[in-house]
Scaffold this motif. Structure first.
Motif, PDB file in Angstrom:
ATOM      1  N   VAL A 294       0.834  -1.202   0.000  1.00 40.82           N
ATOM      2  CA  VAL A 294       0.000   0.000   0.000  1.00 40.82           C
ATOM      3  C   VAL A 294       0.867   1.250   0.000  1.00 40.82           C
ATOM      4  O   VAL A 294       1.998   1.248   0.504  1.00 40.82           O
ATOM      5  N   GLU A 295       0.314   2.309  -0.562  1.00 39.94           N
ATOM      6  CA  GLU A 295       0.883   3.637  -0.409  1.00 39.94           C
ATOM      7  C   GLU A 295       0.094   4.347   0.678  1.00 39.94           C
ATOM      8  O   GLU A 295      -1.144   4.298   0.695  1.00 39.94           O
ATOM      9  N   MET A 296       0.804   4.979   1.585  1.00 39.79           N
ATOM     10  CA  MET A 296       0.157   5.772   2.614  1.00 39.79           C
ATOM     11  C   MET A 296       1.042   6.973   2.922  1.00 39.79           C
ATOM     12  O   MET A 296       2.243   6.952   2.627  1.00 39.79           O
ATOM     13  N   PRO A 297       0.485   8.018   3.485  1.00 40.69           N
ATOM     14  CA  PRO A 297       1.304   9.187   3.826  1.00 40.69           C
ATOM     15  C   PRO A 297       2.463   8.783   4.730  1.00 40.69           C
ATOM     16  O   PRO A 297       2.264   8.042   5.701  1.00 40.69           O
ATOM     17  N   PRO A 298       3.677   9.232   4.416  1.00 40.15           N
ATOM     18  CA  PRO A 298       4.828   8.845   5.231  1.00 40.15           C
ATOM     19  C   PRO A 298       4.663   9.136   6.714  1.00 40.15           C
ATOM     20  O   PRO A 298       5.130   8.365   7.560  1.00 40.15           O
ATOM     21  N   ARG A 299       3.985  10.203   7.054  1.00 37.29           N
ATOM     22  CA  ARG A 299       3.804  10.524   8.476  1.00 37.29           C
ATOM     23  C   ARG A 299       2.911   9.493   9.156  1.00 37.29           C
ATOM     24  O   ARG A 299       3.112   9.163  10.330  1.00 37.29           O
ATOM     25  N   ALA A 300       1.919   8.976   8.426  1.00 35.57           N
ATOM     26  CA  ALA A 300       1.065   7.932   8.989  1.00 35.57           C
ATOM     27  C   ALA A 300       1.874   6.651   9.218  1.00 35.57           C
ATOM     28  O   ALA A 300       1.729   5.982  10.249  1.00 35.57           O
ATOM     29  N   ALA A 301       2.731   6.302   8.250  1.00 39.19           N
ATOM     30  CA  ALA A 301       3.578   5.121   8.403  1.00 39.19           C
ATOM     31  C   ALA A 301       4.511   5.274   9.594  1.00 39.19           C
ATOM     32  O   ALA A 301       4.728   4.324  10.364  1.00 39.19           O
ATOM     33  N   GLU A 302       5.031   6.459   9.769  1.00 38.02           N
ATOM     34  CA  GLU A 302       5.917   6.720  10.908  1.00 38.02           C
ATOM     35  C   GLU A 302       5.177   6.557  12.234  1.00 38.02           C
ATOM     36  O   GLU A 302       5.710   5.985  13.194  1.00 38.02           O
ATOM     37  N   LYS A 303       3.948   7.040  12.292  1.00 38.41           N
ATOM     38  CA  LYS A 303       3.163   6.902  13.522  1.00 38.41           C
ATOM     39  C   LYS A 303       2.862   5.433  13.820  1.00 38.41           C
ATOM     40  O   LYS A 303       2.865   5.008  14.982  1.00 38.41           O
TER      41      LYS A 303
END
Length: 347
Positions: A294-303
């Motif tokens: 999946v692609e997701m916003p990098p900040r969401a992945a970091e969280k």
């Protein structure tokens, strides 16, 4: 950060299926001859022949790197080359083992299409040059399921093998997740291998509930000549080989290998179906086996990582890989989805 009880990082994270453990225990109950001259190795080989409906040569090694590298080294001399998709495990994750064990053979890579090798890549590399300065194409390799979580159909495999055999090339299949592909295609192991033209393949155990070990299956028996010597020389002939081969008895009896694969596939589909409900998340490839990209916003992945989830992000900015396994619980999927919802809300 709190560690999660289960992860979606890799099917290598999972434990050992109870049927496999029981098979190992049975193999441990008595003394037995070493180096594969034991009843469990004989039974495992026969079960593989039955499942694949073929009188094939079967060998067992410790891991997938050895399985791929040794089969390709058996096929290729140092002046040969192998045709593969640019995402293939032998290209990106084997630390040059195929070339090392073959004494120098090269890998020609074609741009993948959803992880798959395009059929026309075979003709392209064979016809590109035919002089002695060019590593002579000798083999084609495909991965089932692919490194992008997609699965070749029997028809797609047949199209590749026909082209390869036209040029007298050998076709090898990296079947680390072969069971997942059989489950998705709803076909037999034979239909997805030698009946579609595969000459030699690896049959994964580690990612399907095994402790360690892979099986090597030579459908063209002449290709296996003296292969036992290659296993010995490379340090892949187990003295207590029964503890590798017995695992395949546990996996193959009662079709546990398919049960495990179907469960992993179903959990991946459940995860994909839930994640695509969120704005900002996009599937990168069709979910067919047990991988969800999946692609997701990098900040969401970091969280998500900060909250204790582990996953790989080797596919570019914003892209992550999530893997399910034979024992992934629905509660694990639901927990990740809930944390994903929270992470997306907070950015």
């Amino acid at each position: 950060m709190s560690e999660k009880p289960q992860q979606l990082t890799s099917d290598n994270y999972s434990g050992v299926a109870p049927e496999v453990l029981n098979a190992i225990i049975q193999a441990n109950n008595n003394y037995a001859e070493s180096y594969g001259n034991d009843p469990w190795t004989v039974e495992a080989c026969e079960l593989i022949r039955q499942k694949f409906e073929c009188d094939c040569e079967v060998f067992f090694v410790f891991n997938g790197t050895a399985a791929n590298a040794l089969t390709l080294a058996q096929i290729c001399t140092p002046f040969h080359s192998v045709i593969a998709a640019d995402t293939a495990h032998i290209v990106t994750d084997e630390c040059g083992a195929p070339g090392f064990f073959s004494g120098g053979s090269q890998i020609f890579t074609a741009t993948n299409v959803n992880g798959k090798l395009p059929v026309d890549a075979v003709d392209y590399f064979v016809n590109k040059r035919n002089d002695l300065h060019y590593p002579k194409p000798r083999a084609v390799t495909i991965t089932q399921s692919t490194e992008c979580g997609t699965c070749y159909t029997p028809q797609e495999i047949t199209a590749i093998t026909r082209q390869a055999h036209t040029h007298d090339l050998v076709v090898q299949m990296d079947g680390a997740r072969f069971a997942n592909a059989v489950a998705w295609n709803n076909c037999t192991p034979a239909e997805l291998s030698w009946k579609a033209g595969i000459d030699v393949m690896t049959f994964g155990g580690s990612k399907n509930g095994g402790m360690l070990g892979e099986a090597l299956i030579f459908f063209r028996k002449e290709l296996a000549e003296d292969f036992s010597y290659r296993c010995k020389q490379s340090g892949q002939l187990g003295s207590k080989l029964r503890f590798i081969s017995a695992q395949f008895i546990g996996l193959l009896q009662n079709d546990i290998f398919l049960k495990n694969a179907r469960h992993a596939n179903n959990m991946a589909q459940y995860l994909a179906d839930e994640l695509i409900k969120f704005p900002g998340i996009k599937l990168m490839f069709p979910t067919q086996a047990n991988a969800v990209f999946v692609e997701m916003p990098p900040r969401a992945a970091e969280k998500l990582q900060n909250s204790g989830w582990h996953f790989y992000s080797f596919i570019g900015a914003g892209g992550i890989r999530l893997m399910t396994s034979w024992n992934t619980r629905p509660e694990t999927v639901e927990a990740f989805v809930n944390d994903c919802r929270d992470a997306l809300t907070l950015i």
